[in-house]
Write a protein that holds these residues in place. Sequence first.
Motif, PDB file in Angstrom:
ATOM      1  N   ALA A  17       0.796  -1.221   0.000  1.00 37.32           N
ATOM      2  CA  ALA A  17       0.000   0.000   0.000  1.00 37.32           C
ATOM      3  C   ALA A  17       0.830   1.273   0.000  1.00 37.32           C
ATOM      4  N   GLN A  18       1.913   1.304   0.738  1.00 34.92           N
ATOM      5  CA  GLN A  18       2.719   2.524   0.792  1.00 34.92           C
ATOM      6  C   GLN A  18       3.158   2.927  -0.605  1.00 34.92           C
ATOM      7  N   ASP A  19       3.734   2.001  -1.318  1.00 32.59           N
ATOM      8  CA  ASP A  19       4.197   2.310  -2.671  1.00 32.59           C
ATOM      9  C   ASP A  19       3.042   2.687  -3.584  1.00 32.59           C
ATOM     10  N   ASP A  20       1.918   1.999  -3.427  1.00 36.75           N
ATOM     11  CA  ASP A  20       0.753   2.296  -4.267  1.00 36.75           C
ATOM     12  C   ASP A  20       0.232   3.707  -4.019  1.00 36.75           C
ATOM     13  N   VAL A  21       0.070   4.064  -2.749  1.00 34.35           N
ATOM     14  CA  VAL A  21      -0.431   5.405  -2.421  1.00 34.35           C
ATOM     15  C   VAL A  21       0.546   6.456  -2.934  1.00 34.35           C
ATOM     16  N   GLU A  22       1.812   6.243  -2.662  1.00 37.15           N
ATOM     17  CA  GLU A  22       2.810   7.226  -3.086  1.00 37.15           C
ATOM     18  C   GLU A  22       2.883   7.322  -4.610  1.00 37.15           C
ATOM     19  N   ARG A  23       2.747   6.216  -5.291  1.00 34.65           N
ATOM     20  CA  ARG A  23       2.746   6.242  -6.764  1.00 34.65           C
ATOM     21  C   ARG A  23       1.501   6.960  -7.282  1.00 34.65           C
ATOM     22  N   ASP A  24       0.347   6.601  -6.742  1.00 31.82           N
ATOM     23  CA  ASP A  24      -0.905   7.194  -7.217  1.00 31.82           C
ATOM     24  C   ASP A  24      -0.953   8.703  -6.995  1.00 31.82           C
ATOM     25  N   PHE A  25      -0.423   9.155  -5.863  1.00 30.54           N
ATOM     26  CA  PHE A  25      -0.447  10.582  -5.537  1.00 30.54           C
ATOM     27  C   PHE A  25       0.806  11.312  -6.023  1.00 30.54           C
ATOM     28  N   GLY A  26       1.787  10.554  -6.509  1.00 31.38           N
ATOM     29  CA  GLY A  26       3.006  11.178  -7.009  1.00 31.38           C
ATOM     30  C   GLY A  26       3.803  11.878  -5.928  1.00 31.38           C
ATOM     31  N   TYR A  27       3.769  11.317  -4.723  1.00 34.47           N
ATOM     32  CA  TYR A  27       4.449  11.955  -3.594  1.00 34.47           C
ATOM     33  C   TYR A  27       5.004  10.879  -2.662  1.00 34.47           C
ATOM     34  N   ARG A  28       6.247  11.044  -2.224  1.00 37.13           N
ATOM     35  CA  ARG A  28       6.858  10.111  -1.269  1.00 37.13           C
ATOM     36  C   ARG A  28       6.833  10.746   0.120  1.00 37.13           C
ATOM     37  N   PHE A  29       6.156  10.080   1.041  1.00 41.93           N
ATOM     38  CA  PHE A  29       6.010  10.599   2.401  1.00 41.93           C
ATOM     39  C   PHE A  29       7.278  10.417   3.218  1.00 41.93           C
ATOM     40  N   LYS A  30       7.619  11.461   3.955  1.00 39.69           N
ATOM     41  CA  LYS A  30       8.696  11.372   4.940  1.00 39.69           C
ATOM     42  C   LYS A  30       8.138  10.756   6.223  1.00 39.69           C
ATOM     43  N   SER A  31       6.909  11.138   6.566  1.00 37.82           N
ATOM     44  CA  SER A  31       6.258  10.649   7.783  1.00 37.82           C
ATOM     45  C   SER A  31       5.185   9.624   7.426  1.00 37.82           C
ATOM     46  N   ALA A  36      -0.626   7.294   7.692  1.00 38.70           N
ATOM     47  CA  ALA A  36      -1.524   6.395   8.431  1.00 38.70           C
ATOM     48  C   ALA A  36      -2.682   7.179   9.036  1.00 38.70           C
ATOM     49  N   GLN A  37      -2.391   8.355   9.565  1.00 43.59           N
ATOM     50  CA  GLN A  37      -3.453   9.191  10.128  1.00 43.59           C
ATOM     51  C   GLN A  37      -4.452   9.580   9.041  1.00 43.59           C
ATOM     52  N   ALA A  38      -3.959   9.887   7.857  1.00 41.30           N
ATOM     53  CA  ALA A  38      -4.843  10.259   6.750  1.00 41.30           C
ATOM     54  C   ALA A  38      -5.755   9.101   6.351  1.00 41.30           C
ATOM     55  N   SER A  97     -11.051   4.117  -7.840  1.00 42.44           N
ATOM     56  CA  SER A  97     -10.250   3.742  -9.013  1.00 42.44           C
ATOM     57  C   SER A  97      -8.808   3.402  -8.650  1.00 42.44           C
ATOM     58  N   ILE A  98      -8.327   3.935  -7.540  1.00 40.67           N
ATOM     59  CA  ILE A  98      -6.960   3.618  -7.113  1.00 40.67           C
ATOM     60  C   ILE A  98      -6.951   2.636  -5.937  1.00 40.67           C
ATOM     61  N   ASP A  99      -8.101   2.024  -5.684  1.00 42.62           N
ATOM     62  CA  ASP A  99      -8.236   1.010  -4.628  1.00 42.62           C
ATOM     63  C   ASP A  99      -7.887   1.533  -3.239  1.00 42.62           C
ATOM     64  N   ASN A 142       2.607  23.437  -4.162  1.00 43.57           N
ATOM     65  CA  ASN A 142       2.842  22.741  -5.425  1.00 43.57           C
ATOM     66  C   ASN A 142       2.842  21.222  -5.280  1.00 43.57           C
ATOM     67  N   ALA A 143       3.159  20.721  -4.099  1.00 41.75           N
ATOM     68  CA  ALA A 143       3.093  19.271  -3.872  1.00 41.75           C
ATOM     69  C   ALA A 143       1.639  18.800  -3.942  1.00 41.75           C
ATOM     70  N   VAL A 144       0.732  19.606  -3.426  1.00 41.97           N
ATOM     71  CA  VAL A 144      -0.697  19.275  -3.493  1.00 41.97           C
ATOM     72  C   VAL A 144      -1.170  19.350  -4.941  1.00 41.97           C
ATOM     73  N   LYS A 145      -0.746  20.378  -5.646  1.00 43.59           N
ATOM     74  CA  LYS A 145      -1.114  20.526  -7.060  1.00 43.59           C
ATOM     75  C   LYS A 145      -0.618  19.323  -7.865  1.00 43.59           C
ATOM     76  N   ALA A 146       0.610  18.916  -7.622  1.00 39.34           N
ATOM     77  CA  ALA A 146       1.172  17.766  -8.339  1.00 39.34           C
ATOM     78  C   ALA A 146       0.400  16.487  -8.015  1.00 39.34           C
ATOM     79  N   ALA A 147      -0.022  16.335  -6.763  1.00 34.34           N
ATOM     80  CA  ALA A 147      -0.799  15.152  -6.380  1.00 34.34           C
ATOM     81  C   ALA A 147      -2.145  15.137  -7.101  1.00 34.34           C
TER      82      ALA A 147
END
Length: 162
Positions: A17-31, A36-38, A97-99, A142-147
């Motif tokens: 899931a981590q990789d999937d979420v980060e791929r789908d949103f185009g963002y790699r989380f530091k935290s 998880a809270q989201a 659509s992104i499960d 811009n990170a939100v815009k990119a996501a």
Amino acid sequence: MNHYSELWQASMMKRGAQDDVERDFGYRFKSKALLAQALDASGVGQADGNKRLALLGDKMAAAVVTAEWYISGAPRASADRLIQAQSDADLAATARSIDLVDIITFNPGLSKRQALASAKTLANALEAILGAIYIDSGNDFNAVKAALESLSIPTSPSDAGE
């Protein structure tokens, strides 16, 4: 280990899931705990679960659209249409659509079927991830815009074919 670290580990075991979420949103989380809270729609970790992050994400998505609309010089109706494209129903469809539904921690009182049917819960989770991206990125608009763009959610009149 805090509650969200435990929640993160449990939810991420469901699949990669981590990789999937980060791929789908185009963002790699530091935290990872923030992600998880989201994904906590249950309110188990905090009384309001992901609702605070969802509110932030909702407002950031609207800010992206409003800024892009302003820069474009398009008529006000264009901004209204773009904001309507971020309705709960549309965001829930994107979440499906992104499960995303597979990794959200739902309220234990809801059946999986009830949770799946709740457009509001799915939309909130997607918005909460946007809010988490904003916080995790050091308040980077811009990170939100990119996501949003990574999710193919229109952010400007030209994205909406105007």
